[in-house]
Design a protein around this motif. Structure first.
Motif, PDB file in Angstrom:
ATOM      1  N   ALA A  76       0.830  -1.211   0.000  1.00 59.94           N
ATOM      2  CA  ALA A  76       0.000   0.000   0.000  1.00 59.94           C
ATOM      3  C   ALA A  76       0.857   1.251   0.000  1.00 59.94           C
ATOM      4  O   ALA A  76       0.495   2.267  -0.607  1.00 59.94           O
ATOM      5  CB  ALA A  76      -0.927  -0.020   1.213  1.00 59.94           C
ATOM      6  N   ASP A  77       2.027   1.218   0.666  1.00 54.58           N
ATOM      7  CA  ASP A  77       2.902   2.391   0.720  1.00 54.58           C
ATOM      8  C   ASP A  77       3.535   2.693  -0.633  1.00 54.58           C
ATOM      9  O   ASP A  77       3.973   3.821  -0.878  1.00 54.58           O
ATOM     10  CB  ASP A  77       4.008   2.184   1.763  1.00 54.58           C
ATOM     11  N   ASP A  78       3.619   1.683  -1.519  1.00 57.12           N
ATOM     12  CA  ASP A  78       4.208   1.891  -2.839  1.00 57.12           C
ATOM     13  C   ASP A  78       3.251   2.568  -3.816  1.00 57.12           C
ATOM     14  O   ASP A  78       3.681   3.035  -4.872  1.00 57.12           O
ATOM     15  CB  ASP A  78       4.634   0.544  -3.451  1.00 57.12           C
ATOM     16  N   LEU A  79       1.955   2.588  -3.473  1.00 52.97           N
ATOM     17  CA  LEU A  79       0.940   3.057  -4.410  1.00 52.97           C
ATOM     18  C   LEU A  79       0.582   4.511  -4.160  1.00 52.97           C
ATOM     19  O   LEU A  79       0.694   5.007  -3.038  1.00 52.97           O
ATOM     20  CB  LEU A  79      -0.315   2.189  -4.291  1.00 52.97           C
ATOM     21  N   GLN A  88      -6.785  -2.107  -1.669  1.00 58.12           N
ATOM     22  CA  GLN A  88      -7.615  -3.124  -1.018  1.00 58.12           C
ATOM     23  C   GLN A  88      -7.290  -4.513  -1.557  1.00 58.12           C
ATOM     24  O   GLN A  88      -7.157  -5.477  -0.797  1.00 58.12           O
ATOM     25  CB  GLN A  88      -9.096  -2.801  -1.235  1.00 58.12           C
ATOM     26  N   ILE A  89      -7.149  -4.623  -2.880  1.00 60.47           N
ATOM     27  CA  ILE A  89      -6.869  -5.922  -3.490  1.00 60.47           C
ATOM     28  C   ILE A  89      -5.502  -6.434  -3.067  1.00 60.47           C
ATOM     29  O   ILE A  89      -5.341  -7.600  -2.677  1.00 60.47           O
ATOM     30  CB  ILE A  89      -6.968  -5.814  -5.018  1.00 60.47           C
ATOM     31  N   LEU A  90      -4.484  -5.572  -3.131  1.00 61.95           N
ATOM     32  CA  LEU A  90      -3.132  -5.989  -2.774  1.00 61.95           C
ATOM     33  C   LEU A  90      -2.972  -6.192  -1.271  1.00 61.95           C
ATOM     34  O   LEU A  90      -1.994  -6.788  -0.823  1.00 61.95           O
ATOM     35  CB  LEU A  90      -2.110  -4.963  -3.274  1.00 61.95           C
ATOM     36  N   GLY A  91      -3.944  -5.709  -0.503  1.00 57.00           N
ATOM     37  CA  GLY A  91      -3.942  -5.969   0.933  1.00 57.00           C
ATOM     38  C   GLY A  91      -4.631  -7.266   1.291  1.00 57.00           C
ATOM     39  O   GLY A  91      -4.738  -7.623   2.472  1.00 57.00           O
ATOM     40  N   GLY A  92      -5.103  -7.999   0.269  1.00 58.51           N
ATOM     41  CA  GLY A  92      -5.765  -9.274   0.515  1.00 58.51           C
ATOM     42  C   GLY A  92      -7.169  -9.134   1.061  1.00 58.51           C
ATOM     43  O   GLY A  92      -7.726 -10.104   1.595  1.00 58.51           O
ATOM     44  N   GLU A  93      -7.780  -7.957   0.905  1.00 59.44           N
ATOM     45  CA  GLU A  93      -9.124  -7.716   1.424  1.00 59.44           C
ATOM     46  C   GLU A  93     -10.178  -8.052   0.373  1.00 59.44           C
ATOM     47  O   GLU A  93      -9.915  -8.061  -0.824  1.00 59.44           O
ATOM     48  CB  GLU A  93      -9.265  -6.248   1.840  1.00 59.44           C
ATOM     49  N   TRP A  94     -11.387  -8.320   0.854  1.00 56.13           N
ATOM     50  CA  TRP A  94     -12.511  -8.516  -0.047  1.00 56.13           C
ATOM     51  C   TRP A  94     -12.924  -7.179  -0.640  1.00 56.13           C
ATOM     52  O   TRP A  94     -13.010  -6.169   0.063  1.00 56.13           O
ATOM     53  CB  TRP A  94     -13.702  -9.110   0.688  1.00 56.13           C
ATOM     54  N   VAL A  95     -13.200  -7.178  -1.944  1.00 59.72           N
ATOM     55  CA  VAL A  95     -13.771  -6.006  -2.610  1.00 59.72           C
ATOM     56  C   VAL A  95     -15.032  -6.452  -3.328  1.00 59.72           C
ATOM     57  O   VAL A  95     -15.212  -7.640  -3.625  1.00 59.72           O
ATOM     58  CB  VAL A  95     -12.778  -5.368  -3.608  1.00 59.72           C
ATOM     59  N   LEU A 258      -3.814   0.423 -15.796  1.00 59.71           N
ATOM     60  CA  LEU A 258      -3.259   0.915 -17.050  1.00 59.71           C
ATOM     61  C   LEU A 258      -2.240   2.020 -16.820  1.00 59.71           C
ATOM     62  O   LEU A 258      -1.416   2.293 -17.684  1.00 59.71           O
ATOM     63  CB  LEU A 258      -4.383   1.425 -17.954  1.00 59.71           C
ATOM     64  N   ALA A 259      -2.295   2.657 -15.648  1.00 56.75           N
ATOM     65  CA  ALA A 259      -1.345   3.717 -15.343  1.00 56.75           C
ATOM     66  C   ALA A 259       0.047   3.172 -15.074  1.00 56.75           C
ATOM     67  O   ALA A 259       0.991   3.927 -14.901  1.00 56.75           O
ATOM     68  CB  ALA A 259      -1.823   4.528 -14.139  1.00 56.75           C
ATOM     69  N   GLY A 260       0.158   1.856 -15.012  1.00 62.74           N
ATOM     70  CA  GLY A 260       1.486   1.279 -14.856  1.00 62.74           C
ATOM     71  C   GLY A 260       1.750   0.660 -13.514  1.00 62.74           C
ATOM     72  O   GLY A 260       2.901   0.416 -13.168  1.00 62.74           O
ATOM     73  N   LEU A 261       0.699   0.400 -12.722  1.00 63.51           N
ATOM     74  CA  LEU A 261       0.901  -0.232 -11.429  1.00 63.51           C
ATOM     75  C   LEU A 261       1.034  -1.723 -11.641  1.00 63.51           C
ATOM     76  O   LEU A 261       0.058  -2.450 -11.703  1.00 63.51           O
ATOM     77  CB  LEU A 261      -0.271   0.070 -10.497  1.00 63.51           C
ATOM     78  N   ALA A 262       2.262  -2.194 -11.805  1.00 62.63           N
ATOM     79  CA  ALA A 262       2.533  -3.597 -12.120  1.00 62.63           C
ATOM     80  C   ALA A 262       3.284  -4.235 -10.979  1.00 62.63           C
ATOM     81  O   ALA A 262       3.873  -3.551 -10.148  1.00 62.63           O
ATOM     82  CB  ALA A 262       3.354  -3.694 -13.406  1.00 62.63           C
ATOM     83  N   PRO A 263       3.293  -5.602 -10.863  1.00 67.25           N
ATOM     84  CA  PRO A 263       4.036  -6.278  -9.813  1.00 67.25           C
ATOM     85  C   PRO A 263       5.491  -5.853  -9.806  1.00 67.25           C
ATOM     86  O   PRO A 263       6.134  -5.778 -10.848  1.00 67.25           O
ATOM     87  CB  PRO A 263       3.887  -7.767 -10.158  1.00 67.25           C
ATOM     88  N   SER A 264       6.004  -5.560  -8.616  1.00 68.32           N
ATOM     89  CA  SER A 264       7.388  -5.117  -8.463  1.00 68.32           C
ATOM     90  C   SER A 264       8.280  -6.268  -8.068  1.00 68.32           C
ATOM     91  O   SER A 264       7.947  -7.029  -7.164  1.00 68.32           O
ATOM     92  CB  SER A 264       7.473  -4.029  -7.385  1.00 68.32           C
ATOM     93  N   PRO A 265       9.446  -6.462  -8.715  1.00 63.46           N
ATOM     94  CA  PRO A 265      10.314  -7.568  -8.379  1.00 63.46           C
ATOM     95  C   PRO A 265      11.071  -7.373  -7.086  1.00 63.46           C
ATOM     96  O   PRO A 265      11.711  -8.261  -6.601  1.00 63.46           O
ATOM     97  CB  PRO A 265      11.264  -7.643  -9.581  1.00 63.46           C
ATOM     98  N   GLY A 268      10.367  -1.325  -2.243  1.00 62.03           N
ATOM     99  CA  GLY A 268      10.950  -0.006  -2.286  1.00 62.03           C
ATOM    100  C   GLY A 268      10.674   0.759  -3.563  1.00 62.03           C
ATOM    101  O   GLY A 268      11.183   1.859  -3.741  1.00 62.03           O
ATOM    102  N   ARG A 269       9.877   0.231  -4.454  1.00 66.20           N
ATOM    103  CA  ARG A 269       9.557   0.938  -5.692  1.00 66.20           C
ATOM    104  C   ARG A 269       8.641   2.104  -5.362  1.00 66.20           C
ATOM    105  O   ARG A 269       7.705   1.980  -4.592  1.00 66.20           O
ATOM    106  CB  ARG A 269       8.859  -0.018  -6.656  1.00 66.20           C
ATOM    107  N   SER A 270       8.891   3.271  -5.942  1.00 69.31           N
ATOM    108  CA  SER A 270       8.105   4.445  -5.611  1.00 69.31           C
ATOM    109  C   SER A 270       7.303   4.912  -6.812  1.00 69.31           C
ATOM    110  O   SER A 270       7.677   4.694  -7.955  1.00 69.31           O
ATOM    111  CB  SER A 270       9.032   5.582  -5.148  1.00 69.31           C
TER     112      SER A 270
END
Length: 295
Positions: A76-79, A88-95, A258-265, A268-270
């Motif tokens: 969440a801090d990277d977004l 919410q999705i990357l936090g493993g929460e129900w949406v 589409l804005a480019g929020l893709a999985p980070s390898p 620390g990605r900002s």
């Protein structure tokens, strides 16, 4: 197939349940009152989906997905602050979102139904062709009873059956979703020309299990076994809505992706507030030789 992907598929389990006001064989879309699907891998749940009434619910097993891909997803801090749905999705929460969201494109417009009056006739022709294909190419055999169930096997050449199946489906190619394509004749030439057997277990007149032995297609020892198993049974509980689920806007979520929020390898990605990355982006990496995907 890369080893990591093969291990994921070999340990995968997909559970699907449907409940209806009527017996399923007599049900139309308006009779369905609930659906649920859960895909799990060796390390836990990967994705869970439920549809109840007018709402669709989704939950991602982030840790299991990371292990499956060998890639770290953003936290969440990277977004950026406005990426609430993705957080919410990357936090493993129900949406949750309106169920009709899946019948709309990313611009929120209703998907246009086919206006071709011959669609039903094409489908009937395809079904008849598939019936003739099975009758012509598949050999059936009664193999007796085991564990209280009657067993029937169906054996056919994988290449012949698969090629015939695709050929019979070609009249419906124009009805497939955008981006979905049937294999070409050249693709099918590489299919193994080996016989594959499916075992059908029938108990009290009801199909309970189908096991397809894919061992002839796999490069494994003679005494090994590689099977795809489908089990059918009565649901033991009703599909219910999660206790807590955050409503999200599907269009906004699509824009975030589409804005480019893709999985980070790596961590620390900002990102800046528009969702743009501030440095070069090599794309997600995968262990065991899984291919990279670049935009």
């Amino acid at each position: 197939m890369p080893d990591q992907l093969a291990e994921l598929l070999a340990g995968a389990r997909v559970a699907v349940s449907v409940q209806s006001k009527k017996p399923l064989q007599d049900s139309s879309g308006t009779d369905i009152t609930g659906m649920a699907m859960k895909a799990s891998g060796p390390d836990g749940d990967l994705l869970e989906y439920r549809q109840i009434g007018d709402w669709t619910y989704l939950r991602a097993g982030v840790k299991s997905l990371e292990k499956a891909t060998g890639s770290h997803l953003p936290t969440a801090d990277d977004l950026p602050p406005n990426a609430n749905g993705l957080k919410q999705i990357l936090g493993g929460e129900w949406v949750k979102m309106p169920a009709d969201s899946f019948t709309k494109n990313t611009l929120g417009k209703e998907a246009a139904p086919s206006a071709n009056p011959s669609a039903d006739a094409r489908q009937e022709k395809v079904i008849k062709g598939l019936q003739q294909l099975v009758s012509r190419e598949v050999q059936f055999q009664d193999t007796g009873s085991k564990n209280g169930a009657d067993h029937i096997t169906a054996t056919a050449s994988f290449r012949t059956l698969f090629t015939g199946l695709v050929d019979e489906l070609r009249p419906l190619a124009g009805d497939l979703p955008q981006g979905a394509e049937l294999p070409t004749s050249q693709d099918l030439k590489d299919a193994p020309d080996k016989k594959v057997t499916a075992d059908f277990a029938i108990k009290n007149g009801v199909l309970r299990e189908v096991s397809v032995d894919l061992t002839p297609l796999a490069d494994i020892a003679q005494d090994g076994k590689f099977a795809l198993v489908l089990r059918l049974g009565n649901g033991n509980q009703a599909t219910t809505a999660p206790d807590q689920a955050t409503q999200i806007d599907p269009d906004s979520l699509a824009q975030q992706l589409l804005a480019g929020l893709a999985p980070s390898p790596r961590a620390g990605r900002s990102f800046d507030h528009a969702g743009r990355r501030g440095d070069s982006w090599p794309g997600p990496t995968f262990r065991a030789g899984l291919p990279r995907k670049r935009s």
